[in-house]
Scaffold this motif. Sequence first.
Motif, PDB file in Angstrom:
ATOM      1  N   MET A 264       0.778  -1.187  -0.037  1.00 30.48           N
ATOM      2  CA  MET A 264      -0.128  -0.135   0.011  1.00 30.48           C
ATOM      3  C   MET A 264       0.998   1.364  -0.121  1.00 30.48           C
ATOM      4  O   MET A 264       0.555   2.419  -0.739  1.00 30.48           O
ATOM      5  N   GLN A 265       1.772   1.243   0.699  1.00 27.73           N
ATOM      6  CA  GLN A 265       2.821   2.542   0.787  1.00 27.73           C
ATOM      7  C   GLN A 265       3.508   2.744  -0.686  1.00 27.73           C
ATOM      8  O   GLN A 265       3.494   3.633  -1.418  1.00 27.73           O
ATOM      9  N   GLY A 266       3.734   1.519  -1.372  1.00 26.32           N
ATOM     10  CA  GLY A 266       4.400   1.661  -2.621  1.00 26.32           C
ATOM     11  C   GLY A 266       3.356   2.403  -3.677  1.00 26.32           C
ATOM     12  O   GLY A 266       3.519   3.132  -4.558  1.00 26.32           O
ATOM     13  N   MET A 267       2.182   2.150  -3.316  1.00 21.42           N
ATOM     14  CA  MET A 267       0.891   2.503  -4.257  1.00 21.42           C
ATOM     15  C   MET A 267       0.844   4.061  -3.869  1.00 21.42           C
ATOM     16  O   MET A 267       0.018   4.642  -4.736  1.00 21.42           O
ATOM     17  N   SER A 268       1.041   4.472  -2.532  1.00 28.24           N
ATOM     18  CA  SER A 268       0.483   5.729  -2.268  1.00 28.24           C
ATOM     19  C   SER A 268       1.346   6.875  -2.584  1.00 28.24           C
ATOM     20  O   SER A 268       0.831   8.014  -2.460  1.00 28.24           O
ATOM     21  N   ASP A 269       2.257   6.537  -3.432  1.00 29.50           N
ATOM     22  CA  ASP A 269       3.351   7.898  -3.879  1.00 29.50           C
ATOM     23  C   ASP A 269       3.754   8.761  -2.774  1.00 29.50           C
ATOM     24  O   ASP A 269       4.135   9.753  -2.692  1.00 29.50           O
ATOM     25  N   MET A 270       3.885   8.111  -1.267  1.00 29.43           N
ATOM     26  CA  MET A 270       4.580   8.586  -0.348  1.00 29.43           C
ATOM     27  C   MET A 270       5.620   7.823   0.247  1.00 29.43           C
ATOM     28  O   MET A 270       5.212   6.478   0.238  1.00 29.43           O
ATOM     29  N   ASN A 271       6.681   8.289   0.924  1.00 28.66           N
ATOM     30  CA  ASN A 271       7.605   7.221   1.647  1.00 28.66           C
ATOM     31  C   ASN A 271       6.852   7.281   2.956  1.00 28.66           C
ATOM     32  O   ASN A 271       5.993   7.564   3.444  1.00 28.66           O
ATOM     33  N   LEU A 272       7.556   6.184   3.919  1.00 30.64           N
ATOM     34  CA  LEU A 272       6.975   5.827   5.202  1.00 30.64           C
ATOM     35  C   LEU A 272       6.972   7.229   6.079  1.00 30.64           C
ATOM     36  O   LEU A 272       5.919   7.477   6.705  1.00 30.64           O
ATOM     37  N   VAL A 273       7.939   7.988   6.138  1.00 32.61           N
ATOM     38  CA  VAL A 273       8.100   9.415   6.955  1.00 32.61           C
ATOM     39  C   VAL A 273       6.952  10.385   6.342  1.00 32.61           C
ATOM     40  O   VAL A 273       6.231  10.526   7.166  1.00 32.61           O
TER      41      VAL A 273
END
Length: 281
Positions: A264-273
């Motif tokens: 899901m993070q990879g799909m979100s266009d955001m890094n974890l921070v």
Amino acid sequence: MTVYNREKYIAKAIESVLASTYRNWELIIVDDQSNDNSCSIAMSYAQKDTRIKVYINNENLGDYPNRNQAASYAKGKYLKYVDSDDLIYPFGLEQLVFYMEQFPMAGYGLCSLDQDDKRIFPFQLSPLETYRRHYIHKISVFHKAPLSSIIVRDVFLQEGGFSSVRHYGDSELWHRLSKKYKVVLMPGGLVWSRVTDGQEAAIRSNNPANALKTFQSAKRHIKSENCPLLGKEKEVVLKLYNQRIASVVLSAFKRHGWKKGMEMQGMSDMNLVEVIRNRFF
């Protein structure tokens, strides 16, 4: 009327159209390679009423591509979807057409909306008013299914119909149409939606990726140059959607584990921070 394995419900759906007080219609039924008796049931009605036409796809197209396929056969001024497990009330089609005819500059209309405390249905909204109603005033407009819509056919064809996306093609189209055309908002009680197993809505709710894709689609429309919202309004809405996307990602970690969360993070266009910042700060 698009059809895929709806033998238990399609007869009632067709009969609801036949019972319409508005008589100047054609019912286009497109079967998407059903493996039950849906098509033969539809054919039996077509043999009795020449206004009913049944088509069978050469291959399974899926939900929104099949809706476009059905629209390609239409000849009338308006397109009205009645899904093969739903119903339209006898007076529904007559009222939908009546409301649209009052607003000849509108590109489409939506019914079954939350009541407006300031205005009586029907009323027309400009692109800016529509986007502000949904995003600034938070009165839902874009979350309506095709059953709740009536669309000017020429507008639908000119804009390319539904996008070939799964689960949020209706919302995506309303966003797109509302950038260029006025919309008529109408009261409820015109159509009836049935909840059954195997519906796209039921499938959609079981996968967090579907919510994420829906939020990202909305975000793309807000960021686009032809979005009617003003600069500060866009900033507020984009911040809200970044928060919603971050919430979906972190919920995936919590409910589905590390692998799903990273997906899901990879799909979100955001890094974890960025995900954590948008969720908690």
